[in-house]
Design an enzyme around this catalytic site. Sequence first.
Site, PDB file in Angstrom:
ATOM      1  N   ASP A 335       0.991  -1.097   0.025  1.00 13.60           N
ATOM      2  CA  ASP A 335      -0.056  -0.078  -0.087  1.00 13.60           C
ATOM      3  C   ASP A 335       0.796   1.160   0.161  1.00 13.60           C
ATOM      4  OD1 ASP A 335      -2.850   1.328   0.475  1.00 13.60           O
ATOM      5  OD2 ASP A 335      -1.676   1.759   2.194  1.00 13.60           O
ATOM      6  N   GLU A 364       1.759  -0.004  -4.898  1.00 16.83           N
ATOM      7  CA  GLU A 364       0.578   0.897  -5.228  1.00 16.83           C
ATOM      8  C   GLU A 364       1.353   2.190  -5.530  1.00 16.83           C
ATOM      9  OE1 GLU A 364      -3.593   2.737  -3.471  1.00 16.83           O
ATOM     10  OE2 GLU A 364      -1.624   2.556  -2.377  1.00 16.83           O
TER      11      GLU A 364
END
Length: 619
Positions: A335, A364
Amino acid sequence: MKKLLMMIMAALSVLAVEGAVKVDRIEPTNWYVGLNDPSVQLMVYGEGIRDAEVTTDYAGIAIDSLVRLDSPNYLLIYMNTRGAQPGVMELTFKQGRSKKKVKYQLLAREMSGGKRMGFSIADVLYMLMPDRFADGNPANNQIPGMEAYKNDRTQPSLRHGGDIEGIRQHLDYFTQLGVTALWFTPVLENNSPDSHNHSTYHGYATTNYYKVDPRFGTNEEYRRLCDEAHSRGLKVVMDMIFNHCGAHHPWLKDMPSHDWFNQPDYKNNYLQTSYKLTPVMDPYASEVDLKETVEGWFVPSMPDLNHHNVHVMNYLIQNSIWWIETVGIDGIRMDTYPYAYADAMARWMKRLDNEYPNFNTVGETWVENPAYTAAWQKGNKMGKPESYLKTVMDFSFYEKIDSARHEETDGWWRGYNRVYNSLCLDYLYPNPSSVMAFIENHDTDRYLHNGQDVASLKQALALLLTIKRIPQLYYGTEVLMNGTKEVTDGNVRKDFPGGFPGDKQNAFTAAGRTPAQNDMFNWLSALLHWRQGNDVITKGKMTQFIPYNGIYVVARTLKDRHAVTIINGTSSEREMKLARYSEVFGNATMARDVPTGKSVDLSTGTITLPPRGTLVLDF
């Protein structure tokens, strides 16, 4: 008398010291011998433990150093395990005359790191949120002793009760659909209280890096899920967050050191991230812009970890290795990748690459420009520092496909020209086959928004599954789940119908789905099963044609085998003259439309496509 009093006080002092050795927990909770890098950092929690001396006589173990942090309630032990064998090691903690012996387990690895195979372009990832997918064990919906929370399925931002057992009970559904890998949003403990009808059901506010959230299940249940997924040919990708932890993590209540977090004086000098990731790559970036990006907190409830503190980064690196070894995950989705310091993340990636050369991690990287994304991929050609990150997320494809569905494809820029022009830039990527593409996820509006434009959805999915990308699907798309973020993120994270006690519909079964849902499910399932093990898609040459007469064509070719995706990007019927595409079709006279199984006659030299029509031809 005075001398006696002094002796009594001294004795009491000794007793106090002897009763002072407190070891509440050690992280990692156990470790593995036989790793390429034999060093390990043990983080010891306990009141006053900082000043303890630590010894062990376990064969093959050497304690290299003890790191005494600012807080008296932590102690870091750095050990070398190079010569150690599996077994139970005894650590002796000594403070004054007081001693405490703690057993610590060293385990054998189940396989060498080189045998752990990550996800690749041969896979299709199915992303889901455990809290919103299925409640397989209602007994874990309320866990005594956790911070105040409630389960309420009528509230989109509170917990709904989905869990690991619910996912396990539906593993056959995934194989029936035809996906090959599962990506769950984080499953680690998020022991934060509800606030204003909001909770951390999403999992992105970690409070214990070594424990599955008990509302999702246990570490053992997570391992069982992975094992059973593997037995069905399904891989498991674990969502991790290095950028931040949760505000209720013990580290924030009692900071191990003054530099454990970025902006540690947050109560007086809070710094919010700008959410703008461009300064990380901008050659002209100002100091203030860069600082806001990488040192600002994501939100006040998610403290920003300082990855330039070597002990913080060592902790996080080890945690990822521990989960690989302990439950057997097949990949990591990281993330908020660019929000952390790039050099520290590269050190993590290099360590994983050294330990698990065939493993895969996707970062990400939310900027809708291929040049930005490509600069993060391992082996980048931009003159940027090596990241060692094998896979990046294609936010450009997401943005272009979302725009195209609203537009008529013209002769220049609009409609599917946007997708064409984005894929033109694949020369920027060191490895386009290791880029993850998607049309929606938990942070975006669903592709259908609040409607049911199935024709447009089929176009997007056909491209997603046939271009040179690792495809990622979002749960429920196959049964036409929709929603937007206009009011709350929870509206794009609705419960899967049939996953919860009392549901009126069960979309896990054909009998429980509506005719429209079955049409979508069957169409997608046929495409997914055809894609499995299909070398044309995973290894074939990709050729795309400039959209012509509103029609966009992408072909994959391997020797004498072809797969051609044809998209009518307009709201009117269009004819496609095959002569323009002779380099792909050659002398072929017949093809099969994969999703429908229908034969398509090529001998006439023309294909007629209905408005927003889609074909995926195999010949």
